[in-house]
Structures are given as structure tokens and as C-alpha cells.
Scaffold this active site. Structure first.
Site, mmCIF file in Angstrom:
data_model
loop_
_atom_site.group_PDB
_atom_site.id
_atom_site.type_symbol
_atom_site.label_atom_id
_atom_site.label_comp_id
_atom_site.label_asym_id
_atom_site.label_seq_id
_atom_site.Cartn_x
_atom_site.Cartn_y
_atom_site.Cartn_z
ATOM 1 N N CYS A 50 3.050 3.186 9.931
ATOM 2 C CA CYS A 50 3.358 4.451 9.251
ATOM 3 C C CYS A 50 4.125 5.388 10.199
ATOM 4 O O CYS A 50 3.653 5.689 11.299
ATOM 5 C CB CYS A 50 2.076 5.130 8.782
ATOM 6 S SG CYS A 50 2.422 6.700 7.968
ATOM 7 N N LYS A 69 -0.143 -4.441 9.263
ATOM 8 C CA LYS A 69 1.151 -4.142 8.636
ATOM 9 C C LYS A 69 1.917 -3.259 9.617
ATOM 10 O O LYS A 69 1.399 -2.234 10.080
ATOM 11 C CB LYS A 69 0.946 -3.432 7.301
ATOM 12 C CG LYS A 69 2.243 -3.094 6.583
ATOM 13 C CD LYS A 69 1.957 -2.687 5.140
ATOM 14 C CE LYS A 69 3.207 -2.250 4.412
ATOM 15 N NZ LYS A 69 3.691 -0.931 4.839
ATOM 16 N N ASN A 78 8.804 -7.497 4.098
ATOM 17 C CA ASN A 78 8.797 -6.278 3.282
ATOM 18 C C ASN A 78 10.010 -5.404 3.594
ATOM 19 O O ASN A 78 10.388 -5.261 4.749
ATOM 20 C CB ASN A 78 7.477 -5.517 3.561
ATOM 21 C CG ASN A 78 7.444 -4.111 2.986
ATOM 22 O OD1 ASN A 78 7.228 -3.142 3.712
ATOM 23 N ND2 ASN A 78 7.645 -3.973 1.709
ATOM 24 N N GLY A 79 10.591 -4.861 2.529
ATOM 25 C CA GLY A 79 11.686 -3.902 2.700
ATOM 26 C C GLY A 79 12.778 -4.059 1.660
ATOM 27 O O GLY A 79 13.449 -5.095 1.615
ATOM 28 N N ASP A 80 12.888 -3.051 0.782
ATOM 29 C CA ASP A 80 14.000 -2.926 -0.166
ATOM 30 C C ASP A 80 14.052 -3.960 -1.291
ATOM 31 O O ASP A 80 15.115 -4.108 -1.905
ATOM 32 C CB ASP A 80 15.352 -2.971 0.570
ATOM 33 C CG ASP A 80 15.545 -1.814 1.535
ATOM 34 O OD1 ASP A 80 14.754 -0.853 1.477
ATOM 35 O OD2 ASP A 80 16.486 -1.867 2.349
ATOM 36 N N GLY A 88 7.257 -2.499 -2.589
ATOM 37 C CA GLY A 88 6.712 -1.142 -2.676
ATOM 38 C C GLY A 88 7.431 -0.343 -3.737
ATOM 39 O O GLY A 88 7.123 -0.414 -4.932
ATOM 40 N N ARG A 89 8.480 0.387 -3.307
ATOM 41 C CA ARG A 89 9.160 1.317 -4.213
ATOM 42 C C ARG A 89 9.782 0.637 -5.430
ATOM 43 O O ARG A 89 9.996 1.287 -6.451
ATOM 44 C CB ARG A 89 10.228 2.096 -3.430
ATOM 45 C CG ARG A 89 9.632 3.046 -2.392
ATOM 46 C CD ARG A 89 10.654 3.460 -1.368
ATOM 47 N NE ARG A 89 11.153 2.303 -0.632
ATOM 48 C CZ ARG A 89 12.246 2.293 0.103
ATOM 49 N NH1 ARG A 89 12.978 3.372 0.186
ATOM 50 N NH2 ARG A 89 12.613 1.191 0.745
ATOM 51 N N PRO A 128 0.854 -1.194 0.000
ATOM 52 C CA PRO A 128 0.000 0.000 0.000
ATOM 53 C C PRO A 128 0.885 1.237 0.000
ATOM 54 O O PRO A 128 1.846 1.303 0.768
ATOM 55 C CB PRO A 128 -0.770 -0.118 1.325
ATOM 56 C CG PRO A 128 0.047 -1.007 2.188
ATOM 57 C CD PRO A 128 0.833 -1.906 1.279
ATOM 58 N N MET A 129 0.606 2.184 -0.897
ATOM 59 C CA MET A 129 1.406 3.413 -0.925
ATOM 60 C C MET A 129 0.491 4.600 -1.211
ATOM 61 O O MET A 129 -0.156 4.654 -2.262
ATOM 62 C CB MET A 129 2.524 3.322 -1.968
ATOM 63 C CG MET A 129 3.672 2.407 -1.566
ATOM 64 S SD MET A 129 5.010 2.374 -2.782
ATOM 65 C CE MET A 129 4.352 1.263 -4.000
HETATM 66 C C1 LIG Z 1 5.101 6.901 -1.292
HETATM 67 C C2 LIG Z 1 4.858 5.860 -0.236
HETATM 68 C C3 LIG Z 1 3.613 5.785 0.375
HETATM 69 C C4 LIG Z 1 3.366 4.805 1.353
HETATM 70 N N1 LIG Z 1 2.101 4.688 1.876
HETATM 71 C C5 LIG Z 1 1.821 3.663 2.712
HETATM 72 C C6 LIG Z 1 0.484 3.414 3.152
HETATM 73 O O1 LIG Z 1 -0.477 4.098 2.776
HETATM 74 N N2 LIG Z 1 0.293 2.356 4.015
HETATM 75 C C7 LIG Z 1 1.340 1.552 4.431
HETATM 76 O O2 LIG Z 1 1.113 0.618 5.197
HETATM 77 N N3 LIG Z 1 2.589 1.773 4.028
HETATM 78 C C8 LIG Z 1 2.850 2.778 3.153
HETATM 79 N N4 LIG Z 1 4.133 2.929 2.679
HETATM 80 C C9 LIG Z 1 5.176 1.950 3.058
HETATM 81 C C10 LIG Z 1 5.208 0.806 2.029
HETATM 82 O O3 LIG Z 1 4.005 0.069 2.037
HETATM 83 C C11 LIG Z 1 6.380 -0.176 2.328
HETATM 84 O O4 LIG Z 1 6.191 -0.739 3.597
HETATM 85 C C12 LIG Z 1 7.725 0.522 2.290
HETATM 86 O O5 LIG Z 1 7.844 1.352 1.153
HETATM 87 C C13 LIG Z 1 8.883 -0.497 2.311
HETATM 88 O O6 LIG Z 1 8.822 -1.328 1.197
HETATM 89 P P1 LIG Z 1 9.789 -1.084 -0.088
HETATM 90 O O7 LIG Z 1 11.186 -1.019 0.424
HETATM 91 O O8 LIG Z 1 9.528 -2.274 -0.971
HETATM 92 O O9 LIG Z 1 9.357 0.210 -0.699
HETATM 93 C C14 LIG Z 1 4.397 3.918 1.733
HETATM 94 C C15 LIG Z 1 5.657 4.023 1.134
HETATM 95 C C16 LIG Z 1 5.895 4.962 0.157
HETATM 96 C C17 LIG Z 1 7.249 5.034 -0.501
#
Ligand SMILES: Cc1cc2nc3c(=O)[nH]c(=O)nc-3n(C[C@H](O)[C@H](O)[C@H](O)COP(=O)(O)O)c2cc1C
Length: 322
Positions: free
Chosen positions: A103, A143, A207-209, A231-232, A17-18
Site C-alpha cells: 500500500c 501482496k 496484478n495490474g490494469d 481490482g478496478r 482487496p480494496m
Molecule cells: C479503492 C482502492 C482500494 C484499495 N485497497 C487496497 C487494500 O486494502 N489492500 C491492498 O492490498 N490493495 C488495495 N488496493 C490495490 C488493489 O488491490 C490493486 O493492487 C490495484 O488496484 C491494482 O490492480 P488493478 O489495476 O486491477 O486495479 C486498492 C486499490 C483501490 C483502487
């Protein structure tokens, strides 16, 4: 309703979720390129759902059949509103409900929500119970992170598992780190071991990176999680969830077509209710890896509408003879 988490392939891949990223439009686009096994809405505030501006909050919860299984994510601090939101999500026929307890944003944490709940087990427990009550038999997940300002995996994750939630996603960082440093995947070993002891039925997502499909599979093998969330990483490859190794190369034309499809759908879905500038977050995701992309990107960044963007791409396609 059956617990969809138990029907997913093992390992499964989830799109994280982002906020301002995984809206209806993005989920629709990704469902059409390479669909993950499960997707989440952006987080939605439980008070907003029942406030005057509730139309905006409810629009965040729009989804299509193509996007299933789809989980709605909630955040807040008011158990009564969590209960009412869960009832609504059940009526809206979501596949699951996720509670944000990770968050780190100041605006969220200062209200005692998101990652602040790591330090407030009493309220966290009430919220989970309220959501379970409202959700009836819809699966409920959380989460979170491995701690707020220090690692508390043993205590916090044990506590969450004792609530017998259906799934648990752990972003293996502290809240205070936000996105800094490297994700501490070795903590996932502890998470999985706690799950085996306390709640073997809870599905665990790491989750992470993670930056590729291949890397996600490595993490599954090494840490024995049930699923991996990305995510990213999606920003480096719109076809991230394509189960082909090595990832099939996509033509420049496909990137451009996807970009225009995304920009058009964004404009149609949100109109003037959402700032079109947010759409520009996605520009480098599609217009990146080909000769001349920097110049095209610069021109796109100056556009104010979908039609202007379309013109820029059209001119470039003609001049570059793609
Ligand atoms: C732009 C952005 C918005 C995010 N919004 C949410 C959100 O609404 N809810 C949530 O649980 N995490 C949110 N996250 C965190 C991501 O879900 C994820 O846990 C985090 O980016 C780490 O994963 P990654 O390294 O694969 O990006 C957000 C992250 C980013 C970069």
C-alpha cells in the site's frame, strides 16, 4: 487445514482487496453475480483489532460461507499484534491470511507499514514469521509491488520467496507510482523465474490494469503466473468473473436490480456506522451503459438513503418502460 491455494484452478482469478470497496456487502453481491476463485477482505490494521474501537475492525472481517475461499488481509508494523491477529483469523476460520506490503498511501507508509516494508526487510521478515506462527497451518501470503521508488524485483521478491510463503501477489508497479503509468507486466517474467528457482511451491498472482476475463487469460499464457488479480476492472463490469467469452450481455433490468440489491444490503449491514456516500462509488458500475443513465446517476447522487434511491429507479423504470 489444507492449503486452499493449491486447490484452485489454474489459472485462477482473484478479486483484489480494496479499501471501502470489497467490504462484506460487495463480496456478497459479487459472490451472487459472477464469483471469482478467491476474494480478500479490505486491509485491516493489526493494532485496531486489539484497540478500543475493535468492534469496527472486527466487523470488517465478517464473511459468509458463500464467499469462500476468503482471505483476510492485515497491515501494520507490530509483529506481536500480527501474531495475535493471525491467531484470531485462524479462530474465525478464514481460508488464508495475507500481509499488505504494497500500500503506497501516505497514512500507511508514514507509519512504516504497507509499501514501506519493501525498504525494511528485517521487519518484513519478523512480521511474516509472526503471522506464520499465529496462523499455524493456515496459508500465509503477501501482496506487494516491484519496488518503492525503484525496481528491486530481484532483491525484494527473492527475499519474500525465501520466507517460503504460500502465495505472493505482485502489483507490477512501484509504490511511488501509485496507479500512474502502465503496469509493467514484463517484470512478472522475472518474478516467475525467481519463484521457480527459490520457492517452486509458492503460488504467484499477477496484478495490474486487467480489464477483462480474456485479458487475464492472455496474461496467464504469456507470463505463466498461477493466477491473475483484478481490482478496478470490476467497476466496468459487475460480471467481470463470468467465465463466458465474449461476456454475455446483461439486460438493463439486471443492472438496476443488482444496484438496488447492493444499496439495500449496504444500508442494512452498515446502518449509520459507515457513511452512505461511500455507496455512491458503485453507482456508475451499474447505471452506466443505457440511454438516460447520466440523468439517473445525477439523481441518485443526490439521494441520502436506500429508499430514496429506490424511488428514483422506480420512477425511471416506469417512464422508460423497462
Ligand atoms: C479503492 C482502492 C482500494 C484499495 N485497497 C487496497 C487494500 O486494502 N489492500 C491492498 O492490498 N490493495 C488495495 N488496493 C490495490 C488493489 O488491490 C490493486 O493492487 C490495484 O488496484 C491494482 O490492480 P488493478 O489495476 O486491477 O486495479 C486498492 C486499490 C483501490 C483502487
Amino acid at each position: 487445514m489444507a492449503n486452499f491455494w493449491k486447490k484452485l484452478p489454474v489459472p485462477f482469478l482473484a478479486l483484489a482487496p480494496m479499501q471501502d470497496v470489497t467490504d462484506f456487502v460487495f463480496r456478497e453481491i459479487i459472490s451472487g453475480t459472477a464469483k471469482p476463485d478467491v476474494m480478500f477482505t479490505e486491509f485491516t490494521n493489526v493494532d485496531a483489532i486489539f484497540s478500543k474501537g475493535h468492534n469496527k475492525a472486527v466487523q470488517r472481517l465478517r464473511y459468509s460461507e458463500k464467499q469462500r475461499p476468503i482471505v483476510a488481509q492485515l497491515w501494520g508494523i507490530n509483529p506481536e499484534n500480527f501474531y495475535k491477529s493471525a491467531k484470531l483469523l485462524k479462530e474465525l476460520k478464514f481460508d488464508g491470511i495475507d500481509i499488505n506490503m504494497g500500500c503506497p498511501d501516505k497514512a500507511v507508509v508514514s507509519r512504516g507499514a504497507g509499501a514501506a516494508l519493501i525498504k525494511n526487510q528485517t521487519l518484513a521478515k519478523e512480521i511474516i514469521a509472526a503471522v506464520k506462527d499465529g496462523a499455524r497451518n493456515l496459508p500465509v501470503s503477501v501482496k506487494t509491488r516491484i519496488g518503492f521508488d525503484q525496481i528491486v524485483t530481484e532483491d525484494w521478491i527473492s527475499f519474500l520467496l525465501e520466507q517460503k510463503i504460500n502465495a505472493l501477489t505482485v502489483h507490477v508497479r512501484l509504490a511511488k507510482e501509485k496507479f500512474k503509468g502502465e503496469a509493467q507486466w514484463d517484470e512478472m517474467l522475472r518474478v516467475v523465474s525467481l519463484k521457480n528457482k527459490i520457492s517452486p511451491d509458492t503460488v504467484i498472482i499477477g496484478n495490474g490494469d486487467i480489464k477483462s476475463y480474456k485479458e487475464a487469460l492472455c496474461k496467464y499464457k504469456k507470463y505463466n503466473v498461477d493466477g491473475v488479480m483484478i481490482g478496478r476492472g470490476i467497476f466496468s463490469n459487475p460480471w467481470m468473473f463470468e467465465n463466458i467469452s465474449p461476456t454475455k450481455a446483461h439486460e438493463t433490468r439486471e443492472y438496476l436490480d443488482q444496484f438496488l440489491k447492493h444499496a439495500k444490503m449496504y444500508s442494512e449491514e452498515w446502518g449509520s456506522t459507515k457513511n452512505y456516500e461511500i455507496m455512491k462509488k458503485f453507482v456508475s458500475m451499474y447505471i452506466n451503459r443505457f440511454k438516460g443513465s447520466a440523468a439517473v446517476r445525477n439523481k441518485i447522487m443526490l439521494c441520502k438513503t436506500y429508499l430514496q434511491m429506490k424511488e428514483v429507479i422506480k420512477d425511471w423504470v416506469l417512464s422508460a418502460e423497462i
